[in-house]
Design a protein around this motif. Structure first.
Motif, PDB file in Angstrom:
ATOM      1  N   VAL A 284       0.414  -0.922  -0.078  1.00 33.20           N
ATOM      2  CA  VAL A 284       0.177  -0.243  -0.019  1.00 33.20           C
ATOM      3  C   VAL A 284       0.648   1.454   0.251  1.00 33.20           C
ATOM      4  N   LEU A 286       1.267   5.321  -0.138  1.00 36.22           N
ATOM      5  CA  LEU A 286       0.451   6.903   0.053  1.00 36.22           C
ATOM      6  C   LEU A 286       1.745   7.878  -0.166  1.00 36.22           C
ATOM      7  N   LYS A 299      -7.809  10.844   7.785  1.00 38.74           N
ATOM      8  CA  LYS A 299      -8.354   9.612   6.810  1.00 38.74           C
ATOM      9  C   LYS A 299      -6.700   8.535   6.416  1.00 38.74           C
ATOM     10  N   LEU A 300      -6.086   8.798   6.949  1.00 43.65           N
ATOM     11  CA  LEU A 300      -4.913   7.969   7.662  1.00 43.65           C
ATOM     12  C   LEU A 300      -5.480   7.253   8.189  1.00 43.65           C
ATOM     13  N   THR A 302      -8.557   6.209   8.838  1.00 40.05           N
ATOM     14  CA  THR A 302      -9.676   4.894   8.031  1.00 40.05           C
ATOM     15  C   THR A 302      -9.416   3.791   7.282  1.00 40.05           C
ATOM     16  N   VAL A 303      -8.129   4.507   6.523  1.00 35.09           N
ATOM     17  CA  VAL A 303      -7.429   3.613   5.785  1.00 35.09           C
ATOM     18  C   VAL A 303      -6.952   2.297   6.107  1.00 35.09           C
ATOM     19  N   GLY A 306      -9.082   0.121   7.338  1.00 40.72           N
ATOM     20  CA  GLY A 306     -10.155  -1.356   6.564  1.00 40.72           C
ATOM     21  C   GLY A 306      -8.781  -2.252   6.394  1.00 40.72           C
ATOM     22  N   PHE A 504      -1.746  11.930  -0.811  1.00 43.00           N
ATOM     23  CA  PHE A 504      -2.900  11.429  -0.468  1.00 43.00           C
ATOM     24  C   PHE A 504      -3.494  12.685   0.446  1.00 43.00           C
ATOM     25  N   SER A 508      -7.085  13.007  -1.453  1.00 47.93           N
ATOM     26  CA  SER A 508      -7.196  11.307  -0.798  1.00 47.93           C
ATOM     27  C   SER A 508      -6.897   9.875  -1.407  1.00 47.93           C
ATOM     28  N   SER A 523      -7.109   3.455  -5.608  1.00 53.21           N
ATOM     29  CA  SER A 523      -7.860   3.807  -4.551  1.00 53.21           C
ATOM     30  C   SER A 523      -7.682   5.144  -3.946  1.00 53.21           C
ATOM     31  N   LEU A 525     -10.358   7.779  -0.784  1.00 51.78           N
ATOM     32  CA  LEU A 525     -11.440   8.136  -0.193  1.00 51.78           C
ATOM     33  C   LEU A 525     -12.342   9.194  -0.622  1.00 51.78           C
TER      34      LEU A 525
END
Length: 525
Positions: A284, A286, A299-300, A302-303, A306, A504, A508, A523, A525
């Motif tokens: 992954v 970013l 937001k990070l 949230t990633v 997930g 990011f 996002s 990907s 958000l």
């Protein structure tokens, strides 16, 4: 296909003085079929192991082959079960630890530079930077079928060969000639083409160009003719042709250009087999993670939430700078708060136990992050900023920019720089739209053909003269990740996967990459 393999096995055994029974051949075939992409290496490995066995006879039967195959498969299983095997799948190489090789045009081979490489090089190191870049591409072009000099003198009109001339030899010549050199501006507004023999003024006004950004410092192959004023009128020009990675590796005779050490046939075969099975491994990536921005941190989280809840967590998270929304230059005085923000990120990762235990975290500094200067390559983030994070996340790795990652046998290069904007700004000729009008595709074509991550003029992007080799892309890696503030893009060019994960903090966006299949999953958000 199996018929060809049978003949190959019988031939190799005959060369080594063995004869083969039918059941022995079938046993060898079943072993070799496990490694369909590396049959030659599998056969050689098996025969090498047979040589070490005390055989009763030179006639090889099923029993003799079975003993050797069992030994090899047991060794492979032991490697897989050992705790170190999972860690050795991903190896990170800091730019400052990459070995330096130079090309000798007389002996026609590479040799490793011996001795120290000071950060502050002498004036000769700057000249050597350009010479090494030119010779690296020259040796590649000299093997290209279009530029190979014919073995016998033939009529020039019937020969498809485009023989390169030195710039010095152009003086007094008439007719079209092919030359290769570096574009340089020796006088204001006057561009010259330089090679190791001379420099000549060039005129691009009538030139037909190929895909890519033609900037000062790029190396080109040009066809043109001398004008009476002593100027070389370019008719067509392009970048030096690319070379297949496997072809480059054969020429390098075991030299380790990537910096991960050389592998034996046995190790390469084992890693290739493990790589095939690593279908679930995911990286992954970013870029631009502003730790001082609350929205970005939310937001990070949230990633991370997930990926904490997926069945198989990613093997590697790559966090590329900038890590602060303000440039960390001489007017920046908030280092203590940035240190605590890294600590906060560490606590955030620690709150995700599966990620903390099973994933690695790689941090690569951005162009505006804390460091000695903006010169490339950039060293890793200073320990003062990162030690708080390291306490919470022992799996965190802090590396240089650019940095290299080896995943089993795959080679990947990560580079965080706003390259697209700067390359477009520095163009001498508007890019050709014949093949593509996508700027990212032009950028990828430029850096791969130049075998260099940043072919900008040194006054636009300074480079440590003695460490220019850290930005070389030779032999071409399997994957190039270009972290850029521009929009997300991916482009597969001549078998090389290149992509930009996007910014990011701005939009996002990030990328989930599966190295086993070279699948780039955009990907957001």
């Amino acid at each position: 296909m199996s018929g060809q393999t049978r003949k190959k096995i019988q031939k190799k055994l005959k060369i080594r003085g063995y004869s083969l029974k039918t059941d022995g051949l079938d046993e060898i075939l079943s072993f070799v079929n496990r490694f369909q992409d590396a049959e030659d290496e599998a056969i050689d490995l098996l025969l090498d192991q047979l040589d070490h066995q005390s055989l009763k006879s030179s006639i090889i039967d099923k029993e003799a082959v079975h003993q050797v195959v069992s030994l090899l498969l047991e060794a492979e299983a032991a490697e897989e079960e050992s705790p170190s095997s999972s860690h050795s799948s991903i190896r990170v190489v800091d730019a400052f630890l990459i070995p330096k090789f130079r090309y000798d045009p007389i002996k026609k081979h590479f040799f490793q530079h011996a001795g120290s490489l000071p950060i502050h090089g002498e004036a000769s190191a700057k000249a050597a930077l350009y010479r090494d870049r030119l010779l690296l591409l020259f040796q590649r072009v000299s093997r290209d079928q279009h530029f190979i000099k014919p073995a016998f003198d033939t009529d020039v009109d019937t020969s498809p060969s485009c023989q390169l001339s030195t710039i010095q030899s152009l003086v007094g010549q008439r007719g079209r000639r092919w030359v290769m050199g570096v574009i340089s501006q020796l006088e204001d507004g006057h561009f010259y083409l330089e090679d190791l023999t001379a420099a000549i003024e060039i005129d691009f006004s009538k030139a037909k160009i190929t895909t890519g950004f033609f900037t000062e410092n790029t190396i080109i192959v040009a066809e043109g003719e001398m004008l009476s004023e002593g100027i070389f009128q370019v008719i067509t020009c392009g970048f030096p042709p690319l070379e297949n990675r496997d072809k480059s590796l054969k020429v390098l005779a075991g030299h380790d250009f990537f910096g991960c050490g050389t592998l034996t046939k046995e190790e390469t075969l084992r890693l290739a087999d493990l790589e095939k099975r690593a279908v679930n491994d995911m990286f992954v990536i970013l870029s631009d993670i502003w730790l001082d921005n609350e929205q970005v941190m939310e937001k990070l989280e949230t990633v991370l939430n997930g990926f904490e809840n997926v069945e198989i967590v990613p093997s590697l998270f790559v966090f590329m700078g900038d890590f602060c929304s303000h440039p960390c230059n001489l007017s920046f005085h908030s280092f203590s708060s940035l240190r605590s923000q890294f600590g906060k990120l560490g606590r955030m990762i620690e709150a995700h136990p599966r990620l903390k235990e099973q994933s690695k975290f790689l941090f690569i500094p951005g162009p505006n992050d804390t460091g000695p200067s903006t010169v490339l390559p950039r060293c890793a983030l200073p320990k003062y900023l990162t030690e708080e994070l390291q306490k919470h996340v022992p799996n965190a790795i802090f590396s240089s920019n650019p940095c290299r990652v080896k995943f089993y046998t795959q080679e990947m290069v990560f580079f965080r720089q706003d390259l697209l904007y700067r390359m477009r700004r520095s163009c001498l000729i508007p890019p050709s739209t014949e093949e593509t009008d996508d700027p990212f595709e032009h950028l990828v074509a430029t850096i791969t053909h130049q075998s260099h991550l940043c072919p900008l003029p040194l006054f636009v992007q300074p480079i440590i003269w003695n460490y220019d080799h850290c930005l070389h892309l030779y032999p071409t890696p399997h994957t190039i990740v270009l972290g850029d503030r521009s929009e997300q893009k991916a482009f597969k060019y001549t078998g090389i996967t290149c992509f930009n994960p996007g910014s990011f903090s701005d939009d996002s966006t990030f990328v989930a990459f599966r190295p086993c299949t070279q699948e780039v999953e955009f990907s957001a958000l």
